[in-house]
Design a protein around this motif. Structure first.
Motif, PDB file in Angstrom:
ATOM      1  N   GLY A   1       3.943  -2.997   4.684  1.00  0.00           N
ATOM      2  CA  GLY A   1       3.974  -2.588   3.254  1.00  0.00           C
ATOM      3  C   GLY A   1       3.601  -3.886   2.315  1.00  0.00           C
ATOM      4  O   GLY A   1       2.914  -4.881   3.069  1.00  0.00           O
TER       5      GLY A   1
ATOM      6  N   ARG B   1       4.450   2.389  12.687  1.00  0.00           N
ATOM      7  CA  ARG B   1       4.273   3.856  13.069  1.00  0.00           C
ATOM      8  C   ARG B   1       2.798   4.479  13.001  1.00  0.00           C
ATOM      9  O   ARG B   1       2.300   3.932  11.743  1.00  0.00           O
ATOM     10  CB  ARG B   1       5.484   4.612  12.174  1.00  0.00           C
TER      11      ARG B   1
ATOM     12  N   ARG C   1      -4.424   1.473  12.007  1.00  0.00           N
ATOM     13  CA  ARG C   1      -3.878   0.886  10.763  1.00  0.00           C
ATOM     14  C   ARG C   1      -3.581  -0.444  10.899  1.00  0.00           C
ATOM     15  O   ARG C   1      -3.775  -1.292   9.666  1.00  0.00           O
ATOM     16  CB  ARG C   1      -2.137   1.539  10.678  1.00  0.00           C
TER      17      ARG C   1
ATOM     18  N   SER D   1       6.757   1.935  16.486  1.00  0.00           N
ATOM     19  CA  SER D   1       8.134   2.273  16.053  1.00  0.00           C
ATOM     20  C   SER D   1       8.098   3.217  14.873  1.00  0.00           C
ATOM     21  O   SER D   1       7.576   3.170  13.970  1.00  0.00           O
ATOM     22  CB  SER D   1       8.851   0.839  15.947  1.00  0.00           C
TER      23      SER D   1
ATOM     24  N   LEU E   1      11.272   4.060  12.542  1.00  0.00           N
ATOM     25  CA  LEU E   1      12.645   3.652  12.069  1.00  0.00           C
ATOM     26  C   LEU E   1      13.559   4.698  11.981  1.00  0.00           C
ATOM     27  O   LEU E   1      14.846   4.577  12.145  1.00  0.00           O
ATOM     28  CB  LEU E   1      12.589   2.790  10.843  1.00  0.00           C
ATOM     29  N   THR E   2      13.177   5.945  11.680  1.00  0.00           N
ATOM     30  CA  THR E   2      14.221   6.797  11.345  1.00  0.00           C
ATOM     31  C   THR E   2      14.565   7.701  12.831  1.00  0.00           C
ATOM     32  O   THR E   2      15.404   8.461  12.750  1.00  0.00           O
ATOM     33  CB  THR E   2      13.652   8.171  10.359  1.00  0.00           C
TER      34      THR E   2
ATOM     35  N   ALA F   1      11.863  -0.179   4.521  1.00  0.00           N
ATOM     36  CA  ALA F   1      12.814   0.503   3.334  1.00  0.00           C
ATOM     37  C   ALA F   1      12.041   1.468   2.934  1.00  0.00           C
ATOM     38  O   ALA F   1      10.604   1.422   2.784  1.00  0.00           O
ATOM     39  CB  ALA F   1      13.335  -0.496   2.465  1.00  0.00           C
TER      40      ALA F   1
ATOM     41  N   ILE G   1      11.621   2.710  -0.709  1.00  0.00           N
ATOM     42  CA  ILE G   1      11.902   2.060  -2.111  1.00  0.00           C
ATOM     43  C   ILE G   1      11.817   3.105  -3.168  1.00  0.00           C
ATOM     44  O   ILE G   1      11.730   2.928  -4.162  1.00  0.00           O
ATOM     45  CB  ILE G   1      10.906   0.734  -2.189  1.00  0.00           C
TER      46      ILE G   1
ATOM     47  N   SER H   1      17.021  -7.260   0.930  1.00  0.00           N
ATOM     48  CA  SER H   1      17.783  -6.351  -0.039  1.00  0.00           C
ATOM     49  C   SER H   1      17.060  -6.308  -1.200  1.00  0.00           C
ATOM     50  O   SER H   1      15.922  -6.630  -1.541  1.00  0.00           O
ATOM     51  CB  SER H   1      19.254  -6.767   0.148  1.00  0.00           C
ATOM     52  N   THR H   2      17.935  -6.048  -2.250  1.00  0.00           N
ATOM     53  CA  THR H   2      17.276  -6.065  -3.689  1.00  0.00           C
ATOM     54  C   THR H   2      18.346  -6.516  -4.583  1.00  0.00           C
ATOM     55  O   THR H   2      19.654  -6.435  -4.286  1.00  0.00           O
ATOM     56  CB  THR H   2      16.754  -4.591  -4.220  1.00  0.00           C
TER      57      THR H   2
ATOM     58  N   TYR I   1      18.051   4.778  -3.581  1.00  0.00           N
ATOM     59  CA  TYR I   1      17.442   3.416  -3.324  1.00  0.00           C
ATOM     60  C   TYR I   1      18.407   2.253  -3.613  1.00  0.00           C
ATOM     61  O   TYR I   1      18.862   1.692  -2.448  1.00  0.00           O
ATOM     62  CB  TYR I   1      16.282   3.154  -4.214  1.00  0.00           C
TER      63      TYR I   1
ATOM     64  N   LYS J   1      20.857   0.534  -0.540  1.00  0.00           N
ATOM     65  CA  LYS J   1      20.583  -0.874   0.020  1.00  0.00           C
ATOM     66  C   LYS J   1      21.973  -1.636  -0.370  1.00  0.00           C
ATOM     67  O   LYS J   1      22.199  -2.462   0.610  1.00  0.00           O
ATOM     68  CB  LYS J   1      19.520  -1.581  -1.134  1.00  0.00           C
TER      69      LYS J   1
ATOM     70  N   PRO K   1      15.516 -10.192  -3.760  1.00  0.00           N
ATOM     71  CA  PRO K   1      14.488 -10.281  -4.803  1.00  0.00           C
ATOM     72  C   PRO K   1      14.669  -9.221  -6.209  1.00  0.00           C
ATOM     73  O   PRO K   1      15.287  -7.977  -5.864  1.00  0.00           O
ATOM     74  CB  PRO K   1      13.492  -9.792  -4.353  1.00  0.00           C
ATOM     75  N   SER K   2      14.364  -9.556  -7.169  1.00  0.00           N
ATOM     76  CA  SER K   2      14.601  -8.635  -8.529  1.00  0.00           C
ATOM     77  C   SER K   2      13.364  -7.638  -8.447  1.00  0.00           C
ATOM     78  O   SER K   2      13.014  -7.058  -7.381  1.00  0.00           O
ATOM     79  CB  SER K   2      14.696  -9.330  -9.696  1.00  0.00           C
ATOM     80  N   ILE K   3      12.614  -7.671  -9.515  1.00  0.00           N
ATOM     81  CA  ILE K   3      11.324  -6.738  -9.550  1.00  0.00           C
ATOM     82  C   ILE K   3      10.136  -7.600  -9.189  1.00  0.00           C
ATOM     83  O   ILE K   3       9.678  -8.470  -9.844  1.00  0.00           O
ATOM     84  CB  ILE K   3      11.063  -6.393 -11.069  1.00  0.00           C
ATOM     85  N   VAL K   4       9.676  -7.284  -7.793  1.00  0.00           N
ATOM     86  CA  VAL K   4       8.610  -8.074  -7.225  1.00  0.00           C
ATOM     87  C   VAL K   4       7.329  -7.431  -7.672  1.00  0.00           C
ATOM     88  O   VAL K   4       6.901  -6.508  -7.666  1.00  0.00           O
ATOM     89  CB  VAL K   4       8.798  -7.835  -5.781  1.00  0.00           C
TER      90      VAL K   4
HETATM   91  N1  LIG Z   1       8.832  -4.053  -4.183  1.00  0.00           N
HETATM   92  C1  LIG Z   1       9.803  -4.331  -4.835  1.00  0.00           C
HETATM   93  O1  LIG Z   1       9.700  -4.711  -6.097  1.00  0.00           O
HETATM   94  C2  LIG Z   1      11.149  -5.001  -4.383  1.00  0.00           C
HETATM   95  C3  LIG Z   1      11.225  -4.652  -2.968  1.00  0.00           C
HETATM   96  N2  LIG Z   1      12.450  -5.105  -2.476  1.00  0.00           N
HETATM   97  C4  LIG Z   1      12.594  -4.965  -0.752  1.00  0.00           C
HETATM   98  O2  LIG Z   1      11.727  -5.575   0.039  1.00  0.00           O
HETATM   99  C5  LIG Z   1      11.252  -4.670   1.150  1.00  0.00           C
HETATM  100  C6  LIG Z   1       9.900  -4.545   1.150  1.00  0.00           C
HETATM  101  O3  LIG Z   1       9.458  -3.486   0.122  1.00  0.00           O
HETATM  102  P1  LIG Z   1       7.890  -3.357  -0.194  1.00  0.00           P
HETATM  103  O4  LIG Z   1       7.099  -4.322   0.600  1.00  0.00           O
HETATM  104  O5  LIG Z   1       7.800  -3.490  -1.869  1.00  0.00           O
HETATM  105  O6  LIG Z   1       8.098  -1.961   0.427  1.00  0.00           O
HETATM  106  P2  LIG Z   1       6.742  -0.843   0.708  1.00  0.00           P
HETATM  107  O7  LIG Z   1       6.940   0.446   0.258  1.00  0.00           O
HETATM  108  O8  LIG Z   1       5.600  -1.632   0.375  1.00  0.00           O
HETATM  109  O9  LIG Z   1       6.956  -0.990   2.517  1.00  0.00           O
HETATM  110  C7  LIG Z   1       7.661  -0.506   3.062  1.00  0.00           C
HETATM  111  C8  LIG Z   1       7.491  -0.614   4.570  1.00  0.00           C
HETATM  112  O10 LIG Z   1       8.414  -0.074   5.134  1.00  0.00           O
HETATM  113  C9  LIG Z   1       7.788   0.558   6.360  1.00  0.00           C
HETATM  114  N3  LIG Z   1       8.588   1.950   6.691  1.00  0.00           N
HETATM  115  C10 LIG Z   1       8.786   2.752   5.758  1.00  0.00           C
HETATM  116  N4  LIG Z   1       9.366   3.866   6.313  1.00  0.00           N
HETATM  117  C11 LIG Z   1       9.193   3.546   7.752  1.00  0.00           C
HETATM  118  C12 LIG Z   1       9.581   4.411   8.914  1.00  0.00           C
HETATM  119  N5  LIG Z   1      10.014   5.632   8.899  1.00  0.00           N
HETATM  120  N6  LIG Z   1       9.418   3.766   9.956  1.00  0.00           N
HETATM  121  C13 LIG Z   1       8.413   2.762  10.358  1.00  0.00           C
HETATM  122  N7  LIG Z   1       8.350   1.924   9.006  1.00  0.00           N
HETATM  123  C14 LIG Z   1       8.697   2.599   7.856  1.00  0.00           C
HETATM  124  C15 LIG Z   1       6.480   1.138   5.715  1.00  0.00           C
HETATM  125  O11 LIG Z   1       5.730   1.420   6.723  1.00  0.00           O
HETATM  126  P3  LIG Z   1       4.551   2.476   6.373  1.00  0.00           P
HETATM  127  O12 LIG Z   1       3.315   1.537   5.955  1.00  0.00           O
HETATM  128  O13 LIG Z   1       4.268   3.145   7.826  1.00  0.00           O
HETATM  129  O14 LIG Z   1       4.698   3.393   5.592  1.00  0.00           O
HETATM  130  C16 LIG Z   1       6.175  -0.168   4.920  1.00  0.00           C
HETATM  131  O15 LIG Z   1       5.464  -1.151   5.826  1.00  0.00           O
HETATM  132  C17 LIG Z   1      12.124  -3.506   0.915  1.00  0.00           C
HETATM  133  O16 LIG Z   1      13.314  -3.694   1.787  1.00  0.00           O
HETATM  134  C18 LIG Z   1      12.422  -3.444  -0.558  1.00  0.00           C
HETATM  135  O17 LIG Z   1      13.845  -2.728  -0.626  1.00  0.00           O
HETATM  136  C19 LIG Z   1      13.243  -5.605  -3.099  1.00  0.00           C
HETATM  137  C20 LIG Z   1      13.338  -5.586  -4.337  1.00  0.00           C
HETATM  138  C21 LIG Z   1      12.216  -5.445  -4.980  1.00  0.00           C
END
Ligand SMILES: NC(=O)C1=CN([C@@H]2O[C@H](COP(=O)(O)OP(=O)(O)OC[C@H]3O[C@@H](n4cnc5c(N)ncnc54)[C@H](OP(=O)(O)O)[C@@H]3O)[C@@H](O)[C@H]2O)C=CC1
Ligand SMILES: CCCCCCCCCCCCCCCCCC(=O)SCCNC(=O)CCNC(=O)[C@H](O)C(C)(C)COP(=O)(O)OP(=O)(O)OC[C@H]1O[C@@H](n2cnc3c(N)ncnc32)[C@H](O)[C@@H]1OP(=O)(O)O
Length: 520
Positions: free
Chosen positions: A20, A45, A55, A84, A86-87, A113, A115, A152-153, A204, A208, A229-232
């Motif tokens: 992510g 996954r 990937r 893996s 996660l669900t 997560a 999001i 978290s958020t 969401y 969280k 974090p707030s709005i990343v």
């Molecule tokens: N972005 C933001 O503004 C903010 C984010 N956050 C928190 O930061 C964290 C990261 O966010 P961000 O990087 O932006 O989110 P992304 O959506 O970019 O990344 C989510 C990640 O979770 C993985 N994931 C989702 N579903 C599954 C699954 N079923 N099994 C395995 N892996 C899974 C995704 O994998 P895949 O590539 O396979 O989908 C991906 O690697 C989160 O916990 C979010 O709540 C908090 C505040 C603000």
């Protein structure tokens, strides 16, 4: 005391969500600034017809890793993907992998997560809460675990105005909710979701908040830190300014504005726009991992990772200074390709004014463009794009129309614990952040890394903007002439004014001609 890089030397780290947005930046920073780290185990996954290996190898080719690649071309050897989902029960990790992980992992970073704001409750609960619970139980079995960091958020408790660095009582007991939703079909869950999430805006933030509670309940003997974090947003400095790879939050808004699609948005001018650069969040996360492992705080430490209390920046300022001077001028200097209209967006807190501009500046041009597409035998698409944009903006407006106050004492405390060298290498001092410059790099980053547009195509994009300007001038002139014709045809007074203005112009013209003949 050991520096952060010294601490991570020889350590095995487990990361969820490494594919992510934030996970990738975490992997990159660990490899670059803690080059002696032993191994990064990442839970991945297969997705969209791509195998896990494919990937991961695609991810490592990403421009984000350019600097690491330069320092160490074999960096990929340190990344060990673990299959893996996660669900699934047991996170679908094979028994051999479970054995491997329990034997060697020293630190866990849980970033994964969903999001999405419109995620059905059952799925959001499965991923954000149940998967966290399962990961914690896996962590409990790890023989050498020193720290568990949960992302978290800052909006987990957005139903409160003032948010301290504590875990608040959950809106409902997570275990009870998990049990109840198990037997309910999706339709019933959909019907009761608004009552369950109550004063939170979406599933969401609700899930969280529940996840934080689960982390606290399942802490056991683990040393845990929670980062909120707030709005990343895009990176501020590292690995280079403006790196971003998605349309989430402000990025989509900046792109839609730069493409000339988004012309109006509702936001409270006086509310804090709590953006936080992704590299700041990751630096703080790594520092928190180090602190949690070394100091082993008795209870879960929460870090509100926000900018509003330290270096505030308001939606109004975005509107007045940034949008006018930076977003628009940035996009006019470095325009996005194939813009729909010339970029020009306004933010307003007034619902009616916003609705008016939606009608005039969004729906009307979309209707005309779709008519043109139909007439030229193509499929109309603009109205559909605007409907999706309005849905997305509608979901974001909750966050841009209100104000929150986060206490960020733990962030300051953590900074005070770092050596001067670490403060530079893992910089999360947002007092140094220059907002206009940051937003400018952010906009350029959306162009380069999200839309993958070539900076050498800027002259063509500028040319396209000039063409759009000429179309607008022609359209406005035709519209004026048309309105005037209609008006003249219906009103004697308008005709009189018209003849009066024309004869005045003629008089002036003959006067100037006569005076210029005299002076010659
Ligand atoms: N972005 C933001 O503004 C903010 C984010 N956050 C928190 O930061 C964290 C990261 O966010 P961000 O990087 O932006 O989110 P992304 O959506 O970019 O990344 C989510 C990640 O979770 C993985 N994931 C989702 N579903 C599954 C699954 N079923 N099994 C395995 N892996 C899974 C995704 O994998 P895949 O590539 O396979 O989908 C991906 O690697 C989160 O916990 C979010 O709540 C908090 C505040 C603000
Ligand atoms: C005018 C001035 C502006 C001033 C600035 C104002 C800024 C305000 C911003 C406020 C932000 C507040 C955020 C609050 C964050 C809370 C923090 C967090 O914890 S959590 C973190 C924050 N979380 C979030 O931000 C999540 C919010 N997002 C969502 O929940 C959903 O995306 C959705 C419901 C909005 C849309 O769902 P849906 O309609 O199903 O659409 P999909 O998503 O499935 O995308 C479909 C396809 O479209 C693509 N694409 C997308 N956008 C654009 C674009 N602009 N263009 C082009 N393309 C775009 C997309 O890539 C995808 O392509 P593909 O992969 O199919 O090829």
């Amino acid at each position: 005391m050991a520096s952060i890089a010294d601490y991570y030397a020889g350590k095995s780290v487990l990361i969820t969500g490494a594919t992510g947005f934030m996970g990738k930046v975490l992997v990159e920073k660990l490899l670059r600034s803690c080059p002696e780290v032993k191994a990064l185990y990442i839970l991945v996954r297969p997705k969209a017809g791509q195998s896990m290996q494919q990937r991961v190898s695609d991810m490592m080719k990403c421009k984000l890793f350019d600097r690491v690649r330069e320092d160490n071309p074999d960096f990929h050897q340190k990344i060990i993907p673990i299959s893996s989902e996660l669900t699934q029960p047991g996170l679908a990790i094979s028994p051999e992998d479970v054995e491997k992980l329990t034997a060697c992992i020293n630190i866990v970073f849980h970033c994964a997560a969903t999001i999405r704001f419109d995620e059905p409750l059952k799925h959001a609960l499965q991923l954000n809460v149940i998967a966290t619970q399962q990961l914690l139980s896996l962590a409990q079995q790890m023989h050498h675990l020193e720290a568990f960091i949960h992302i978290s958020t800052a909006y987990a408790n957005c139903n409160r105005r003032h948010i301290d660095e504590v875990i608040y009582p959950p809106p409902v007991e997570p275990k009870k909710l998990i049990e109840s939703l198990e037997w309910m079909d999706d339709g019933i869950v959909r019907d009761i979701t608004p009552r369950l999430i109550s004063d939170r805006p979406n599933t969401y933030t609700y899930t969280k908040a529940l996840a934080e509670c689960v982390v606290q309940q399942e802490q056991g003997k683990l040393n845990i830190g929670i980062i909120r974090p707030s709005i990343v947003g895009a990176s501020w400095q590292e690995p280079f300014p403006g790196w971003i790879d998605n349309f989430n939050g402000p990025s989509g808004v900046f792109i839609a504005a730069g493409k000339g699609i988004l012309r109006t948005m509702r936001a409270n001018n006086d509310a804090v726009a709590d953006l936080i650069p992704v590299d700041v969040v990751i630096n703080l996360t790594l520092a928190a991992g180090w602190y949690t492992a070394v100091h082993r705080p008795k209870s879960v430490l929460v870090y509100n990772c926000t900018t509003g209390g330290i270096n505030p920046f308001h939606w109004g300022e975005i509107g007045r200074y940034i949008i006018c001077h930076h977003v628009m001028s940035t996009f006019k200097r470095n325009p996005l390709e194939q813009a729909f209209r010339r970029p020009n967006a306004n933010i307003t807190s007034n619902y009616l004014i916003n609705q008016y501009w939606i009608l005039v500046s969004h729906k009307f041009p979309a209707l005309i463009y779709d008519l043109y597409l139909r007439l030229s035998g193509q499929k109309p698409q603009m109205m559909r794009i605007f409907n999706r944009l309005h849905k997305a903006i509608g979901l974001l407006e909750y966050f841009s129309s209100q104000d929150w106050e986060w206490n960020s004492e733990n962030m300051s405390m953590l900074m005070s614990q770092l050596t001067p060298e670490d403060r530079k290498t893992f910089n999360f001092d947002v007092r140094q952040l220059n907002w206009p410059e940051y937003i400018e790099n952010y906009c350029i980053g959306t162009k380069k890394y999200v839309l993958n547009e070539d900076m050498s195509d800027i002259p063509a994009a500028r040319q396209h903007l000039r063409k759009l300007r000429n179309i607008r001038y022609t359209f406005n002139t035709l519209l004026l002439v048309f309105i005037w014709r209609v008006f003249i045809a219906r009103s004697q007074m308008a005709r009189n004014i018209w003849y009066f203005v024309v004869s005045l112009c003629f008089k002036f013209l003959s006067y100037f001609r006569a005076s210029s003949t005299l002076t010659n």
